[in-house]
Design a protein around this motif. Structure first.
Motif, PDB file in Angstrom:
ATOM      1  N   VAL A  23       0.847  -1.184   0.000  1.00  0.00           N
ATOM      2  CA  VAL A  23       0.000   0.000   0.000  1.00  0.00           C
ATOM      3  C   VAL A  23       0.888   1.242   0.000  1.00  0.00           C
ATOM      4  N   ILE A  24       0.735   2.058  -1.049  1.00  0.00           N
ATOM      5  CA  ILE A  24       1.513   3.284  -1.201  1.00  0.00           C
ATOM      6  C   ILE A  24       0.537   4.412  -1.507  1.00  0.00           C
ATOM      7  N   GLU A  25       0.522   5.434  -0.637  1.00  0.00           N
ATOM      8  CA  GLU A  25      -0.383   6.563  -0.775  1.00  0.00           C
ATOM      9  C   GLU A  25      -1.839   6.123  -0.972  1.00  0.00           C
ATOM     10  N   GLY A  26      -2.241   5.105  -0.238  1.00  0.00           N
ATOM     11  CA  GLY A  26      -3.605   4.622  -0.264  1.00  0.00           C
ATOM     12  C   GLY A  26      -3.944   3.689  -1.409  1.00  0.00           C
ATOM     13  N   ASP A  27      -3.034   3.515  -2.362  1.00  0.00           N
ATOM     14  CA  ASP A  27      -3.260   2.602  -3.491  1.00  0.00           C
ATOM     15  C   ASP A  27      -2.603   1.261  -3.207  1.00  0.00           C
ATOM     16  N   ARG A  28      -3.303   0.189  -3.568  1.00  0.00           N
ATOM     17  CA  ARG A  28      -2.784  -1.162  -3.352  1.00  0.00           C
ATOM     18  C   ARG A  28      -2.120  -1.660  -4.630  1.00  0.00           C
ATOM     19  N   TYR A  29      -0.920  -2.194  -4.482  1.00  0.00           N
ATOM     20  CA  TYR A  29      -0.157  -2.729  -5.608  1.00  0.00           C
ATOM     21  C   TYR A  29       0.216  -4.178  -5.322  1.00  0.00           C
ATOM     22  N   ASP A  63      17.797  -6.316  -1.993  1.00  0.00           N
ATOM     23  CA  ASP A  63      18.423  -5.289  -2.835  1.00  0.00           C
ATOM     24  C   ASP A  63      17.843  -5.218  -4.241  1.00  0.00           C
ATOM     25  N   THR A  64      17.323  -6.319  -4.761  1.00  0.00           N
ATOM     26  CA  THR A  64      16.819  -6.313  -6.135  1.00  0.00           C
ATOM     27  C   THR A  64      15.303  -6.170  -6.222  1.00  0.00           C
ATOM     28  N   GLU A  65      14.619  -6.093  -5.092  1.00  0.00           N
ATOM     29  CA  GLU A  65      13.164  -5.894  -5.100  1.00  0.00           C
ATOM     30  C   GLU A  65      12.846  -4.527  -5.696  1.00  0.00           C
ATOM     31  N   ARG A  66      11.861  -4.472  -6.596  1.00  0.00           N
ATOM     32  CA  ARG A  66      11.452  -3.225  -7.248  1.00  0.00           C
ATOM     33  C   ARG A  66      10.149  -2.728  -6.632  1.00  0.00           C
ATOM     34  N   CYS A  67      10.023  -1.417  -6.542  1.00  0.00           N
ATOM     35  CA  CYS A  67       8.807  -0.776  -6.043  1.00  0.00           C
ATOM     36  C   CYS A  67       7.728  -0.883  -7.114  1.00  0.00           C
ATOM     37  N   PRO A  68       6.536  -1.365  -6.769  1.00  0.00           N
ATOM     38  CA  PRO A  68       5.483  -1.481  -7.771  1.00  0.00           C
ATOM     39  C   PRO A  68       4.890  -0.142  -8.201  1.00  0.00           C
ATOM     40  N   ALA A  69       5.147   0.916  -7.441  1.00  0.00           N
ATOM     41  CA  ALA A  69       4.609   2.229  -7.809  1.00  0.00           C
ATOM     42  C   ALA A  69       5.517   2.941  -8.805  1.00  0.00           C
ATOM     43  N   CYS A  70       6.830   2.947  -8.555  1.00  0.00           N
ATOM     44  CA  CYS A  70       7.739   3.716  -9.413  1.00  0.00           C
ATOM     45  C   CYS A  70       8.734   2.832 -10.174  1.00  0.00           C
ATOM     46  N   GLU A  71       8.788   1.564  -9.837  1.00  0.00           N
ATOM     47  CA  GLU A  71       9.658   0.560 -10.457  1.00  0.00           C
ATOM     48  C   GLU A  71      11.147   0.770 -10.187  1.00  0.00           C
ATOM     49  N   TRP A  81       8.180   5.842   2.297  1.00  0.00           N
ATOM     50  CA  TRP A  81       8.433   6.743   3.411  1.00  0.00           C
ATOM     51  C   TRP A  81       7.551   7.981   3.375  1.00  0.00           C
ATOM     52  N   ALA A  82       6.797   8.210   2.325  1.00  0.00           N
ATOM     53  CA  ALA A  82       5.927   9.389   2.228  1.00  0.00           C
ATOM     54  C   ALA A  82       4.570   9.054   2.832  1.00  0.00           C
ATOM     55  N   GLY A  83       4.156   9.778   3.821  1.00  0.00           N
ATOM     56  CA  GLY A  83       2.834   9.566   4.419  1.00  0.00           C
ATOM     57  C   GLY A  83       2.772   8.282   5.222  1.00  0.00           C
ATOM     58  N   GLU A  84       1.695   7.527   5.023  1.00  0.00           N
ATOM     59  CA  GLU A  84       1.457   6.333   5.831  1.00  0.00           C
ATOM     60  C   GLU A  84       1.591   5.054   5.014  1.00  0.00           C
ATOM     61  N   GLU A  85       2.412   5.057   4.001  1.00  0.00           N
ATOM     62  CA  GLU A  85       2.550   3.881   3.162  1.00  0.00           C
ATOM     63  C   GLU A  85       3.215   2.759   3.940  1.00  0.00           C
ATOM     64  N   HIS A  86       2.975   1.533   3.513  1.00  0.00           N
ATOM     65  CA  HIS A  86       3.622   0.408   4.171  1.00  0.00           C
ATOM     66  C   HIS A  86       3.736  -0.774   3.221  1.00  0.00           C
ATOM     67  N   LEU A  87       4.671  -1.587   3.516  1.00  0.00           N
ATOM     68  CA  LEU A  87       4.897  -2.832   2.803  1.00  0.00           C
ATOM     69  C   LEU A  87       4.651  -3.927   3.808  1.00  0.00           C
ATOM     70  N   ALA A  88       3.603  -4.681   3.625  1.00  0.00           N
ATOM     71  CA  ALA A  88       3.134  -5.629   4.631  1.00  0.00           C
ATOM     72  C   ALA A  88       2.780  -4.816   5.885  1.00  0.00           C
ATOM     73  N   GLU A  89       2.315  -5.429   6.898  1.00  0.00           N
ATOM     74  CA  GLU A  89       1.832  -4.694   8.059  1.00  0.00           C
ATOM     75  C   GLU A  89       2.951  -4.048   8.871  1.00  0.00           C
ATOM     76  N   ASP A  90       4.099  -4.697   8.982  1.00  0.00           N
ATOM     77  CA  ASP A  90       5.111  -4.202   9.913  1.00  0.00           C
ATOM     78  C   ASP A  90       6.394  -3.737   9.230  1.00  0.00           C
ATOM     79  N   TRP A  91       6.415  -3.583   7.908  1.00  0.00           N
ATOM     80  CA  TRP A  91       7.656  -3.287   7.200  1.00  0.00           C
ATOM     81  C   TRP A  91       8.221  -1.931   7.575  1.00  0.00           C
ATOM     82  N   VAL A  92       7.423  -0.886   7.589  1.00  0.00           N
ATOM     83  CA  VAL A  92       7.920   0.447   7.895  1.00  0.00           C
ATOM     84  C   VAL A  92       8.417   0.508   9.335  1.00  0.00           C
TER      85      VAL A  92
END
Length: 106
Positions: A23-29, A63-71, A81-92
């Motif tokens: 979940v990044i900026e409220g959008d699910r990827y 190290d090789t994982e790509r962000c689904p929002a910006c690639e 790190w912007a706002g309340e985004e998270h990767l899985a429940e406890d990643w941030v």
């Protein structure tokens, strides 16, 4: 033994990490799976960093994982790190804890 803190599997033998949406900026990827990344020309049997099989989800923080929002590289793109985004429940929380332990200048 290296056990992933997100999927609780042994990374040397797990086919992949959790496929929970990111979940990044409220959008699910959906996470980008190993071997489907833009620009990959050659896929090794397993990821050189997190040891996941082709088609599996990288262990978060790889190290090789790509962000689904910006690639871009997920661990350094800034999307999480912007706002309340998270990767899985406890990643941030886990990443913030590790930065606090090491400190910004170390």
């Amino acid at each position: 033994m290296a056990v992933c803190v997100y999927c609780d599997q042994e990374m040397l033998s797990a086919d992949g990490c959790t496929a929970d949406p990111i979940v990044i900026e409220g959008d699910r990827y959906e996470p980008i799976r190993y071997g489907s990344e833009e620009g990959f020309k050659r896929v090794r049997r397993r990821c050189r960093d997190c040891n996941v099989l082709p088609g599996g989800v990288h262990h978060h923080g790889c190290d090789t994982e790509r962000c689904p929002a910006c690639e871009a590289q997920s661990i350094s793109c800034g999307c999480l790190w912007a706002g309340e985004e998270h990767l899985a429940e406890d990643w941030v929380d886990e990443m913030e804890d590790s930065f606090q332990r090491v400190g910004p200048d170390e």
